[in-house]
Design an enzyme around this catalytic site. Structure first.
Site, short mmCIF file in Angstrom:
data_model
loop_
_atom_site.label_atom_id
_atom_site.label_comp_id
_atom_site.label_asym_id
_atom_site.label_seq_id
_atom_site.Cartn_x
_atom_site.Cartn_y
_atom_site.Cartn_z
N GLY A 144 4.11 3.55 2.92
CA GLY A 144 4.70 4.60 3.75
C GLY A 144 4.88 4.10 5.18
N GLU A 159 -2.11 -3.57 5.50
CA GLU A 159 -0.73 -3.23 5.16
C GLU A 159 0.22 -4.37 5.54
OE1 GLU A 159 -0.96 1.65 5.58
OE2 GLU A 159 -0.25 0.45 7.25
#
Length: 304
Positions: free
Chosen positions: A114, A135
């Site tokens: 996301g 991430e």
């Protein structure tokens, strides 16, 4: 030259439009996330893949849910970006392995994640879930990074709605980093704490702190380079220095004590692979769930 293509898919039915008007705002957002996740998985996941990166945040549960429907009996290895995503993978009976168990030569087939915001040039603010270091590790090890979010995250410039850049910082250097950010024109850098505040600072999976660094909306490559004295207003109305995304990211990353910066920019996975690297920070596609049940798809130029 335009850097990306824009298309809209999944046109809502009249029934969906009528339901939208009566839905609770929270339900609308969750429905938008689920629709975007389903479409992204349909387009970029297949059961013959071997390694798949799974990001963090509230949208990822729907990505894993959609993958589970397609890969229930397959031995695909999923690489999470933190505790939350590992939990999502494991509770659906899929196989999670830590990033550092990957052989050095392995490149992930795809990574889904996301974002807190994505601008017109596919630069991202990420790290609101405090997993930005892992991430970035996963995104930069993937052939393709696919971003999935709802309509609130689709902006013209970063920091238009999201109020700050998340920065992962070693605790001992907290004051040093905040002072350096002030010198870069950040009006009110602060330590992110747990709620209620008496619980103390929020810590990442690396046991680091997160510093919140508000700046005015960030400029892109297409914008004229700002002068060193150019200023603008942050989301909270404070005065701060204007920066281009990549220049500010480099300045912050160079501060002693900073582990990683929550700005994702530069090359996509295919662009990085063409230059001999393993992956890139910038997504090749951005799937945005809309209020009306449709999904807007933005893709980097050349991505099919």
């Amino acid at each position: 030259m335009s850097e990306h293509l824009q298309t809209t898919v999944g046109k809502p039915s009249d029934t969906t439009a009528a339901q939208t008007q009566s839905q609770d705002p929270v339900e609308l957002i969750e429905s938008a996330k689920r629709a975007a996740a389903q479409r992204a998985v349909d387009d970029y996941f297949n059961v013959d893949m071997r390694y798949v990166g799974i990001g963090s945040g509230t949208t990822i549960q729907y990505v894993v849910e959609a993958i589970k429907e397609k890969a229930a009996d397959k031995n695909i290895l999923f690489i999470p970006t933190g505790f939350q995503s590992r939990t999502e993978i494991e509770k659906r009976g899929l196989i999670a392995i830590p990033f550092d168990s990957l052989p050095a030569h392995i490149v992930l087939d795809v990574a889904f994640d996301g974002a807190d915001e994505v601008d017109e040039e596919f630069n991202c603010v990420k790290g609101g879930g405090a997993c930005l270091f892992q991430e970035k590790l996963v995104a930069m090890r993937a052939k393709k990074f696919v971003c999935v979010a709802d309509y609130r995250k689709d902006v013209s410039r970063l920091l238009t709605g999201w109020p700050y850049i998340p920065i992962e910082v070693t605790p001992i250097a907290l004051k040093t980093v905040i002072k350096a950010l002030t010198e870069l024109g950040c009006p009110a850098a602060s330590l992110r704490t747990l709620e209620p505040i008496k619980q103390g600072p929020l810590k990442t999976d690396q046991d680091f702190y997160i510093v919140k660094a508000p700046f005015p909306p960030l400029l892109m490559q297409k914008d004229e380079k700002p002068s060193e004295t150019a200023t603008g207003k942050t989301v909270d109305g404070q005065e701060g220095r204007l920066w281009r995304v990549e220049e500010l990211a480099a300045k912050i990353k160079a501060i002693t004590g900073v582990l990683e910066v929550g700005l994702f920019y530069g090359l996509t996975g295919p662009q990085a692979l063409a230059q001999g690297a393993q992956g890139g920070q910038k997504p090749v596609a951005f799937y945005i769930g809309q209020k009306d049940g449709s999904v807007k798809v933005r893709k980097i130029e050349g991505e099919t």
